[in-house]
Scaffold this active site. Structure first.
Site, PDB file in Angstrom:
ATOM      1  N   CYS A 174       0.807  -1.214   0.000  1.00 50.30           N
ATOM      2  CA  CYS A 174       0.000   0.000   0.000  1.00 50.30           C
ATOM      3  C   CYS A 174       0.846   1.272   0.000  1.00 50.30           C
ATOM      4  O   CYS A 174       0.661   2.144  -0.830  1.00 50.30           O
ATOM      5  CB  CYS A 174      -0.954  -0.028   1.190  1.00 50.30           C
ATOM      6  SG  CYS A 174      -1.683   1.549   1.593  1.00 50.30           S
ATOM      7  N   GLN A 215      -9.817  19.592   6.699  1.00 52.60           N
ATOM      8  CA  GLN A 215      -8.789  18.823   7.420  1.00 52.60           C
ATOM      9  C   GLN A 215      -9.303  17.415   7.715  1.00 52.60           C
ATOM     10  O   GLN A 215     -10.456  17.260   8.117  1.00 52.60           O
ATOM     11  CB  GLN A 215      -8.438  19.526   8.733  1.00 52.60           C
ATOM     12  CG  GLN A 215      -7.816  20.911   8.548  1.00 52.60           C
ATOM     13  CD  GLN A 215      -6.375  20.854   8.055  1.00 52.60           C
ATOM     14  OE1 GLN A 215      -5.767  19.788   7.957  1.00 52.60           O
ATOM     15  NE2 GLN A 215      -5.831  22.010   7.725  1.00 52.60           N
ATOM     16  N   CYS A 263       1.877  22.071   5.895  1.00 52.06           N
ATOM     17  CA  CYS A 263       1.887  20.606   5.927  1.00 52.06           C
ATOM     18  C   CYS A 263       3.165  20.072   5.270  1.00 52.06           C
ATOM     19  O   CYS A 263       3.279  18.880   5.025  1.00 52.06           O
ATOM     20  CB  CYS A 263       0.649  20.052   5.235  1.00 52.06           C
ATOM     21  SG  CYS A 263       0.438  20.671   3.564  1.00 52.06           S
TER      22      CYS A 263
END
Ligand code: SAH
Length: 385
Positions: free
Chosen positions: A16, A217, A342
């Site tokens: 993944c 968010q 971020c």
């Protein structure tokens, strides 16, 4: 110090690639993130200890699954294997909301029953490409977006009836049509099939509308800590003129509006701006207004018109801000800049421009918004010297 593993590793770990750090105990993950921020931001100011999560699991309120078929023609759903378009089956993920995961698995099981097909990317045939689920942890409202290759939804009525019977918690369902060869999940066209077309969440004591396309968010528990830090850093006294740049649905500006004179928000995504305006109205906020524009262009115009403000919140995407924005910001010279980021790399790059332009970094607060992934969020306070 000895580290103890706090969970069993995910069976899809290798394929993944979604949580790059899950094989590392959580306490150690936080140390690594702290180290990364120290290395990039320590030259400006002492970095405060990272704010971690008490329960760093199932924190994602937004879950997206790609649909396809395996070699035997069976419908599968999950995430794309990193840097490929092969789908890795995911039924439950330790980061994702459990309800959202159950809904996605049920949709996958229901498709053949209703003779609906999953999209085949290579051939360009089939119907369902993605399912997007957003859930509010505070109100419990759930949005399901079916992203299909065509607007033709055979057996729509019985399919929806069965989905809502299995999941009465679903409050709205949308059909989004994406008929382009693109890696973007959502297409332009959108139709509400059930409910009001959006969900509402409560954050920092205010109600926020979330639509399919606008940014929100994904970790509500940490978002309250993030916004709380940003607003505390802003040092508002009730009279300030505040700018909320890259404001999304207006969350930071609206949460700050109680402590400020007036707030102007700017955001590029028209859906998000529409939500921001609705959010101001629904919370009875009268001192905020929002503009749909490129933040750099908006700031340049404001600076050219001789406009000024006292505090600027800025929360750009991963690529960071741009020259136009930063130059105009230096020109307008607000007393304080609160930079929410971020991506510490672009943060350090942009902060260097601001410190060269006469600002000093006063506080750096990392917040772990994305446990088990390599990402780390930061709030930085800059003041004019
Ligand atoms: N402050 C908000 C959103 C942060 S995400 C929150 O906390 O929810 C970054 C936002 O910047 C996104 O909503 C994105 O649409 C917006 N954005 C990206 N590029 C932009 C640009 N050039 N000008 C203005 N907004 C932009």
């Amino acid at each position: 110090m000895e580290y103890v593993m706090d969970h069993t590793p995910c069976p899809q770990l290798k394929k993944c690639g979604g949580c790059q750090m899950q094989h590392i105990p959580y306490v150690r993950q936080l140390e690594i993130k702290q180290g990364k921020v120290n290395a990039l931001m320590g030259k400006f100011c002492r970095v405060e200890p990272i704010i971690g999560m008490d329960e760093p699991y199932h924190y994602r309120n937004k879950v997206q699954a790609a649909f396809g078929t395996d070699a035997r023609g069976k419908v599968i759903s999950g995430v794309y294997q990193s840097s490929s378009h092969r789908i890795v089956c995911v039924d439950d993920c330790m980061l994702e909301d459990k309800t959202a995961d159950r809904i996605i698995v049920d949709i996958r099981r229901m498709l053949p029953q209703f003779k609906l097909s999953a999209y085949d990317e290579r051939r360009g045939t089939g119907w369902l490409r993605h399912v997007l689920v957003k859930r509010s942890f505070s109100t419990g409202e759930v949005m399901v977006v079916l992203v299909a290759a065509t607007p033709i939804f055979k057996l729509q009525k019985p399919f929806l009836a069965e989905l809502l019977r299995r999941h009465p918690e679903i409050t709205t369902v949308l059909l989004n049509v994406n008929n382009k060869a693109t890696s973007l999940v959502l297409g332009k066209q959108e139709k509400v099939l059930h409910g009001k077309g959006y969900i509402e969440d409560v954050l920092c004591g205010q109600r926020f509308r979330i639509s399919a396309k606008s940014f929100y968010q994904i970790n509500p528990v940490q978002t309250e800590k993030l916004y709380g830090t940003a607003i505390a850093f802003a040092g508002l006294t009730g009279s300030e003129k505040v700018l909320d740049a890259y404001c999304g649905t207006g969350t930071i500006g609206l949460a700050a509006s109680r402590f400020a004179g007036e707030v102007a928000g700017v955001e590029l995504n028209a859906d998000a701006v529409r939500d921001a305006i609705a959010n101001a109205k629904c919370n009875g906020v009268k001192n905020c207004w929002f503009t749909c524009a490129d933040a750099g262009r908006f700031m340049t115009e404001m600076a050219a018109q001789g406009e000024n403000c006292d505090v600027v919140f800025m929360d750009p995407p991963r690529a960071g801000s741009d020259r136009a924005f930063l130059s105009a910001l230096l020109h307008m010279a607000p007393k304080r800049v609160v930079y929410v980021s971020c991506n510490p790399e672009t943060l350090a790059r942009d902060v260097a421009v601001l410190t060269d332009g006469g600002y000093r970094v006063k506080r750096v607060q990392p917040v772990d918004m994305f446990p088990h992934t390599e990402h780390v969020e930061c709030v930085v306070l800059l003041s004019r010297t």
